[in-house]
Scaffold this motif. Structure first.
Motif: not given
Length: 98
Positions: A13-24, A51-52, A54-58, A65-74
Motif C-alpha cells: 500500500p502507498v498512502l499519498l498525502d496531498f498537501f500545501t504548506e499554507w494549509n494549516e 499540490v502547489d 504538482n498541480k497537474e497531478l492534483a 480539499g486538503l489534506p487529501t489522502f489516497i491509498i494505492y496498491k498495485n
C-alpha cells in the motif's frame, strides 16, 4: 505522470498525502504521517505530494480539499479521504491492504 505510475504500481500500500504548506490542516498532518510511516516500516509507503508543485497531478486526481489522502496498491486506488485523520485510523486502513 509516468513517475507517478511507478510510485503507485507496487505490491504494497502507498498512502499519498496531498498537501500545501499554507494549509494549516495539511501541515498539522506531517507529524501524524511520520508516526504512520514509523509504525508500518517497510510494509507500506507514505508519500507527501505538494499540490502547489504538482498541480497537474492534483487536477488529474480531482483533489479539491486538503489534506487529501489516497491509498494505492498495485496501481489501483483502494481508499480516499479528504480532511484530517488520526494516525491510528490511517494505520488500521493501511493494514487492510498489507
Amino acid at each position: 505522470m509516468s513517475k507517478f505510475g511507478e510510485i503507485i504500481d507496487v505490491n504494497m500500500p502507498v498512502l499519498l498525502d496531498f498537501f500545501t504548506e499554507w494549509n494549516e490542516e495539511s501541515t498539522a498532518m506531517h507529524p501524524v504521517l511520520r508516526d504512520v510511516a514509523a509504525a508500518l516500516g517497510n510494509k507500506a509507503k507514505v508519500i507527501k505530494i505538494d499540490v502547489d508543485k504538482n498541480k497537474e497531478l492534483a487536477e488529474a486526481l480531482r483533489v479539491k480539499g486538503l489534506p487529501t489522502f489516497i491509498i494505492y496498491k498495485n496501481g489501483e486506488m483502494k481508499w480516499r479521504h479528504s480532511g484530517p485523520q488520526d494516525a491510528d485510523t490511517l494505520i488500521e486502513i493501511l493494514q487492510e491492504y498489507i
